[in-house]
Write a protein that holds these residues in place. Structure first.
Motif: not given
Length: 694
Positions: A525-532
């Motif tokens: 949805d037009n956003s970028y994600y990552t997890v830490v």
């Protein structure tokens, strides 16, 4: 016209069979409660691979254990839907090549400027150690000064499940939210592994497969039992077997109509909607009982009985109101029930009038006991309401509505704790671009040095350019010349011919994400994600776009919002019911009102005694109110006490048979509906036998 009932039934059956390949039944009902935010979150976690792994643990830590796991890994790799199988925790060949290409950027760099004497002294020390060593001492001929270093985690070579054995991890490429795809892969994996002993196999999507299968089986059992009970009940109650036959046909037509309409508008029918819808159809039987015992089937044409029409309109109106609710499961339930009731009412009120069914002979009842004043029951109801209000709690855990899969829950905990995943807190990062996301990661890492994440493999453009500038300022041309000159003086032969090879060709374009990386960056949805992963003993720094990944918390918020939505629709429905009550009974609404208040108070009191109220309880309470008010109006100032009481008794027994079996379901959602209707009908029986409006 005599055969119209049969004609309509066979017509609907033909339509159903023609389009049967397009009629789908879904079993994963929890997702219909999710908000848009929760759905996005689940999609993100799936893309990040947090829920797309299968873990296979083999008991023991011997070479034989590893040998068997390697055999299993080879077989799993050949299964369609499994993209990668990993037993060793060492990086893949592709990842090693990536690290080699970006080594000087990804390594920690000692920025101190070395004089010729310092370089000579370091080389001399290295030379002396080599000369005096009893065993071979490796020398890094690319970086003899140790200017670059990489932090290496001293982990085992293989993934281990604490106190059990070695583990292999298989990554899946299917859509694990699709019950059909997940079930197919689940079946293939279990068939492959069934001959191997001492294995523990777990994947998050196993919950979807096993719970869906159990819910489908449980629902089919409930539907079968309810159908048999209803047939037996009608067989002994009606005595008129021609009427029994046509009643079964009419119920079948109403259910088929609702299924076809639901598929047309929603694309599929949730299995819970089907079970509930068939049960709700039993409410329409009271129309038939009232017509039958009052002799209305002897007159041809549409039957116009005011009280029955009011009962239908009230119940139908409540379901129409709830068909506009934003909660998918409830508007599908309401739509199914509304269509089913409408078709049943038309069939019983119009088609049945041409069947020439005679009125049965009834023995006039002679009650000898004194009936209770409804006012006393109202007072009792308010006492029960008061107790419930002070003690009742809302269960906002959506998972509690699902089937409790104790085996998988235990496995989930064992793998989470055994793989040491419980030592870290999973944190989700979000931003508008990949570059800004990486910059956010680097700001967070400065505050949490022990943090694990994608920053181990890739930098933001800003950080990468800074690192390149730092390397350029180090004057490696001078360092190379000095090392080679001093090395010859010390006694090294031509061993430093590849000093800092490729350093000048380093550039930021070589940095990119790879599937083999432990962490990923995904777009949704037009956003970028990552997890830490941040150690649990550290407090996560508050920052926009940074949140602890807690799906249970999001679902709890969804449930609270759903509760508020249902309460609003309940309020509208109750206002509608009261308006209809006043329209029919005028100001004399005390007696009919008892049929709402008393069952409602008894049910809430019962829920308080046995646990917490959930969202399915709330929806079932609306059905109970709609049922109760119908019977209250039927009994209000009726001039045919025997016929009306008999019709209501039979209708209540029919509804109890349809809904009562739900109370035996292990699926909490169905059990909750069954509990409310069963206890509520018991309270209505008390009113029917023990009160009078006289």
């Amino acid at each position: 016209m005599k055969h119209l009932n049969l004609f309509l039934f066979f017509l609907l059956c033909a339509i159903f069979l023609i389009f049967s390949s397009h009629i789908k039944f879904s079993t994963n009902f929890l997702e219909v409660f999710f908000s848009k935010e929760s759905t996005t979150l689940l999609n993100v976690t799936s893309k990040l691979g947090l829920s797309n792994n299968i873990y296979v643990a083999k008991k023991g830590f011997s070479d034989d254990t590893l040998k068997e796991l390697r055999i299993i890994a080879g077989k799993l790799q050949n299964i369609e839907g499994i993209s990668k199988v990993k037993l060793s925790v060492s990086p893949s060949k592709e990842l090693k090549e990536y690290y080699k290409k970006n080594y000087y950027l990804l390594s920690d760099f000692s920025t101190g400027k070395f004089s010729t004497k310092e370089i000579h002294d370091r080389l001399q020390t290295a030379y002396d150690e080599l000369q005096n060593a009893f065993i071979y001492m490796p020398l890094d001929t690319n970086d003899p000064l140790g200017l670059f270093s990489v932090k290496v985690n001293q982990n085992d070579a293989y993934l281990k499940l604490k106190d059990y054995g070695y583990v292999l991890k298989a990554s899946v490429s299917i859509d694990t939210s699709s019950a059909a795809e997940a079930k197919e892969l689940y079946s293939k994996v279990n068939t492959l592994l069934e001959k191997h002993k001492d294995l523990l196999v777990y994947a998050p999507f196993f919950f979807l497969v096993e719970n869906s299968s159990y819910i489908r089986s449980d629902t089919q059992k409930i539907i079968s039992i309810a159908t048999v009970l209803l047939l037996l009940l009608y067989f002994f109650m009606l005595k008129n077997y021609r009427l029994l036959f046509h009643t079964i046909i009419a119920i079948g037509s109403s259910v088929l109509s609702a299924i076809l309409a639901s598929v047309y508008f929603f694309g599929s029918v949730n299995i819970l909607v089907l079970a509930f819808g068939i049960s709700i159809t039993t409410i329409s039987i009271d129309y038939m009982f009232h017509y039958y015992f009052h002799g209305d089937f002897s007159t041809k044409g549409f039957i116009k009985q005011k009280r029955v029409f009011f009962g239908f309109l009230t119940t139908f109106g409540v379901f129409v109101i709830f068909s506009f609710i934003s909660i998918r499961l409830f508007y599908e339930l309401a739509f199914f029930a509304a269509v089913s009731l409408f078709v049943a009412y038309i069939l019983f009120s119009w088609v049945f009038s041409y069947l020439e069914i005679e009125k049965p002979l009834l023995t006039q009842s002679k009650d000898t006991f004194k009936r209770v004043n409804p006012l006393y029951l109202l007072l009792i109801s308010f006492v029960l309401f008061g107790y419930s209000y002070t003690h009742l709690k809302f269960d906002d855990d959506l998972r509690n509505l699902d089937y409790k899969n104790e085996k998988l829950l235990a496995l989930s905990q064992k793998f989470r704790e055994g793989l040491m995943q419980s030592k870290y807190r999973t944190v989700l990062l979000r931003d508008n671009t990949q570059e800004s996301l990486l910059q956010k990661y680097e700001r967070l890492q400065a505050m949490h040095p022990a943090m694990l994440g994608i920053g181990k493999f890739i930098f933001s453009r800003v950080k990468c350019e800074e690192k390149l500038q730092q390397l350029k300022m180090a004057d490696f041309k001078r360092i190379r010349e000095t090392i080679q000159t001093e090395a010859k003086k010390i006694g090294f032969t031509n061993v430093f011919g590849h000093l800092y090879t490729g350093l000048e060709s380093m550039n930021c374009d070589n940095m990119h994400t790879m599937d083999d990386m432990e962490f990923k960056i995904v777009k949704e949805d037009n956003s970028y994600y990552t997890v830490v992963l941040i150690p649990k003993n550290e407090t996560v720094t508050k920052m926009e776009g940074v949140e602890i990944l807690d799906i249970a918390k999001h679902l709890s918020e969804d449930m609270q919002n759903s509760k508020q939505t249902i309460v609003k629709f309940m309020t509208v429905s109750i206002v509608f019911i009261l308006a209809m009550l006043v329209l029919v009974s005028g100001i004399n609404i005390l007696y009919p009102l008892v049929y709402i208040v008393f069952p409602l108070s008894v049910v809430l009191f019962g829920i308080t005694l046995f646990g917490m109220i959930n969202i399915m309880h709330l929806f079932a309470l609306i059905i109970l109110i709609a049922i109760g008010i119908d019977y209250g109006v039927y009994m209000h100032k009726t001039t045919t006490q025997t016929e009306t009481r008999t019709a209501i008794k039979y209708a209540l027994l029919s509804t109890l048979a349809g809904f009562g079996v739900l109370i035996f379901s292990d699926t909490v959602a169905l059990h909750s509906i069954g509990f409310v209707i069963t206890v509520g009908i018991g309270a209505i029986f008390i009113l029917l036998l023990g009160t009078s409006d006289r």
